[in-house]
Design a protein around this motif. Sequence first.
Motif, PDB file in Angstrom:
ATOM      1  N   PRO A 174     -16.778 -37.084 -46.040  1.00 16.92           N
ATOM      2  CA  PRO A 174     -15.228 -37.000 -46.333  1.00 16.92           C
ATOM      3  C   PRO A 174     -14.827 -37.569 -47.390  1.00 16.92           C
ATOM      4  CG  PRO A 174     -15.818 -37.212 -43.928  1.00 16.92           C
ATOM      5  CD  PRO A 174     -17.052 -37.301 -44.733  1.00 16.92           C
ATOM      6  N   HIS A 175     -15.539 -38.929 -47.473  1.00 19.16           N
ATOM      7  CA  HIS A 175     -14.853 -39.703 -48.823  1.00 19.16           C
ATOM      8  C   HIS A 175     -15.317 -39.097 -50.166  1.00 19.16           C
ATOM      9  CE1 HIS A 175     -18.029 -41.740 -46.576  1.00 19.16           C
ATOM     10  NE2 HIS A 175     -18.486 -42.306 -47.793  1.00 19.16           N
ATOM     11  N   ILE A 176     -16.301 -38.333 -50.146  1.00 20.17           N
ATOM     12  CA  ILE A 176     -16.542 -37.668 -51.515  1.00 20.17           C
ATOM     13  C   ILE A 176     -15.399 -36.574 -51.847  1.00 20.17           C
ATOM     14  CG2 ILE A 176     -18.028 -36.076 -52.622  1.00 20.17           C
ATOM     15  CD1 ILE A 176     -20.399 -37.856 -50.959  1.00 20.17           C
ATOM     16  N   VAL A 177     -15.008 -35.849 -50.822  1.00 21.02           N
ATOM     17  CA  VAL A 177     -13.925 -34.903 -51.016  1.00 21.02           C
ATOM     18  C   VAL A 177     -12.578 -35.622 -51.525  1.00 21.02           C
ATOM     19  CG1 VAL A 177     -12.660 -32.987 -49.578  1.00 21.02           C
ATOM     20  CG2 VAL A 177     -14.823 -33.439 -49.136  1.00 21.02           C
ATOM     21  N   ASP A 178     -12.508 -37.039 -50.734  1.00 22.94           N
ATOM     22  CA  ASP A 178     -11.336 -37.643 -51.080  1.00 22.94           C
ATOM     23  C   ASP A 178     -11.097 -38.114 -52.401  1.00 22.94           C
ATOM     24  OD1 ASP A 178      -8.855 -38.493 -49.662  1.00 22.94           O
ATOM     25  OD2 ASP A 178      -9.460 -40.417 -49.550  1.00 22.94           O
ATOM     26  N   VAL A 179     -12.312 -38.379 -52.938  1.00 21.51           N
ATOM     27  CA  VAL A 179     -12.401 -38.802 -54.386  1.00 21.51           C
ATOM     28  C   VAL A 179     -12.155 -37.717 -55.327  1.00 21.51           C
ATOM     29  CG1 VAL A 179     -13.987 -39.815 -56.216  1.00 21.51           C
ATOM     30  CG2 VAL A 179     -13.992 -40.705 -53.884  1.00 21.51           C
ATOM     31  N   ALA A 180     -12.771 -36.362 -54.773  1.00 19.92           N
ATOM     32  CA  ALA A 180     -12.612 -35.264 -55.902  1.00 19.92           C
ATOM     33  C   ALA A 180     -11.143 -34.881 -55.706  1.00 19.92           C
ATOM     34  CB  ALA A 180     -13.223 -34.070 -55.067  1.00 19.92           C
ATOM     35  N   ASN A 181     -10.431 -34.944 -54.484  1.00 18.06           N
ATOM     36  CA  ASN A 181      -8.964 -34.500 -54.379  1.00 18.06           C
ATOM     37  C   ASN A 181      -8.041 -35.765 -55.169  1.00 18.06           C
ATOM     38  OD1 ASN A 181      -9.634 -32.451 -52.597  1.00 18.06           O
ATOM     39  ND2 ASN A 181      -9.126 -33.703 -50.863  1.00 18.06           N
ATOM     40  N   PHE A 182      -8.539 -36.773 -55.246  1.00 18.44           N
ATOM     41  CA  PHE A 182      -7.640 -37.618 -55.929  1.00 18.44           C
ATOM     42  C   PHE A 182      -7.828 -37.351 -57.620  1.00 18.44           C
ATOM     43  CE2 PHE A 182      -8.125 -41.429 -58.903  1.00 18.44           C
ATOM     44  CZ  PHE A 182      -6.641 -41.862 -58.766  1.00 18.44           C
ATOM     45  N   LEU A 183      -9.271 -37.178 -57.806  1.00 21.03           N
ATOM     46  CA  LEU A 183      -9.156 -36.881 -59.500  1.00 21.03           C
ATOM     47  C   LEU A 183      -8.659 -35.383 -59.487  1.00 21.03           C
ATOM     48  CD1 LEU A 183     -13.145 -38.015 -59.595  1.00 21.03           C
ATOM     49  CD2 LEU A 183     -11.012 -38.958 -60.793  1.00 21.03           C
ATOM     50  N   ASN A 184      -8.763 -34.531 -58.812  1.00 23.71           N
ATOM     51  CA  ASN A 184      -7.980 -33.303 -58.917  1.00 23.71           C
ATOM     52  C   ASN A 184      -6.672 -33.427 -59.004  1.00 23.71           C
ATOM     53  OD1 ASN A 184     -10.348 -31.819 -59.406  1.00 23.71           O
ATOM     54  ND2 ASN A 184     -10.395 -30.967 -57.171  1.00 23.71           N
ATOM     55  N   THR A 185      -6.035 -34.164 -58.253  1.00 24.67           N
ATOM     56  CA  THR A 185      -4.574 -34.724 -58.529  1.00 24.67           C
ATOM     57  C   THR A 185      -4.147 -35.227 -59.762  1.00 24.67           C
ATOM     58  OG1 THR A 185      -4.574 -35.223 -55.910  1.00 24.67           O
ATOM     59  CG2 THR A 185      -2.880 -36.038 -57.342  1.00 24.67           C
ATOM     60  N   CYS A 186      -5.227 -35.726 -60.332  1.00 25.42           N
ATOM     61  CA  CYS A 186      -4.992 -36.428 -61.569  1.00 25.42           C
ATOM     62  C   CYS A 186      -5.617 -35.604 -62.759  1.00 25.42           C
ATOM     63  CB  CYS A 186      -5.929 -38.020 -61.808  1.00 25.42           C
ATOM     64  SG  CYS A 186      -5.258 -38.806 -60.641  1.00 25.42           S
TER      65      CYS A 186
END
Length: 432
Positions: free
Chosen positions: A194-206
């Motif tokens: 799940p933290h891989i998805v979280d990092v991807a979501n953070f980067l996508n937000t940016c």
Amino acid sequence: MDKIVVRGGQPLNGTVRINGMKNAALPIVFASIATGAECIIENIPPVNDVLMALEIIREMGAEVEFVDIFQTTVRINPKNIKPGSSPSDMVRRIRGSIYLAGAELSRFGYTDVALPGGCNFGVRPIDQHEKAFAALGAEVESDDVHVTARAPEGGLCGTSVYFDVVSVGATINAMIAAVRAKGTTVLEHAAREPHIVDVANFLNTCGANIVGAGTETIKIHGVEELHGCECYTIIPDMIEAGTYMAAVAATGGCVRVENIIPKHLDCISSLLRAMGARVDEEDDAVTVTTGRRLKPINVDTRPYPGFPTDMHPQFSALFCTVEGMCEVTENIFTNRFRYIDELRKLGAEIKVNGKTAQIYGGKPLTGATVKAVDLRAGAAMIIAGLAAEGETSITEVESIQRGYSGIVRNFKELGADIEEIEFAKHIFIEED
Ligand code: UD1
């Protein structure tokens, strides 16, 4: 805190609220460097590894400021960070600092960082991180203490990477490095935590364009620029949650673990149910109830969605309380059984054969002095102490503080007889 003292025998009852996930916060803090712009990040867990990560980027020139009284929302402005300026002594103290390499390479086309530290589970190579950087076109060099990577003139180029092992760290680092590469990067045999998805979501937000995180194939369409974000909220820590779930299974009682994503805990919940515990799910909470004798089971660690290696010591402690024999097989790391000798000091009967430990549980544990040999091993000592007769003293608790915040307070609120001792204060009180 220098020592934790537990007097076992109390059931646990009540509610515990879970913090943001350490292993998501670490890469997100370092990935903020790649954005080059101001990011506000919520649900930062106030644990020492994450505070160290913030300190490292501050030393490198970032502005870092907590903006709420609970110190869980942080404003990071990495604009003035100098590449290659990370303080090696601090970098060596945490595992997550390896994400500096991907973040610096992404933004500056160059990285030079000390090799990371972290828990000692045997060999922890970074060859898969280096393989991804090299595939993106970087010239990578490393020795026993440092890794450097330099993008070619014209920058990193999209590529395909097939990881030889499923690695959380390499998957995240490759994703961070590739966000600005020209063209598309495909990561195969990627980790799915799940933290891989979280990092991807953070980067996508940016402003990044990452699809497929959470599956074994991740596509990163390179973008020219990233921007900051006004608010990104880190996911809850499934390992912290699982620790309290294992604890109530070991002591008996009824504990509601809230502020979590129950789906991330499917594996833990189903194992506890298989043992005979009751696990009730709500939208953002699970309640674990144990009143009767639990049944022995076997577990073996796997990448997500399998049983997490970071939950294995806590389950070993739980298995010491279960009548019969439980087996724990560790498939991810070569040397994660160092805590077994500490459980034996409490009277546990455990045989280790290669990567499998056989735990003959159900005999009473008796309090003793034990060490927190690493982060999750420390949590296991607390669980064993809660289930033991008499007093258990846990030393080297700085390992526990690396990844748990308020653990003593939380267990106390659940009814445990547990306290933290500070030697200096102790001496002062005695002299007074
Ligand atoms: C991260 C977590 C750690 C967790 C682990 C597995 C952080 C800071 N740490 O560690 O708590 O226990 O995931 O869920 O997030 N490997 C290689 N070459 C590499 C990289 C890894 O051979 O380049 C091997 C490792 O030795 C290990 C396996 O792959 O056998 C998995 O390691 P990995 O998932 O990378 O763990 P970390 O990212 O170090």
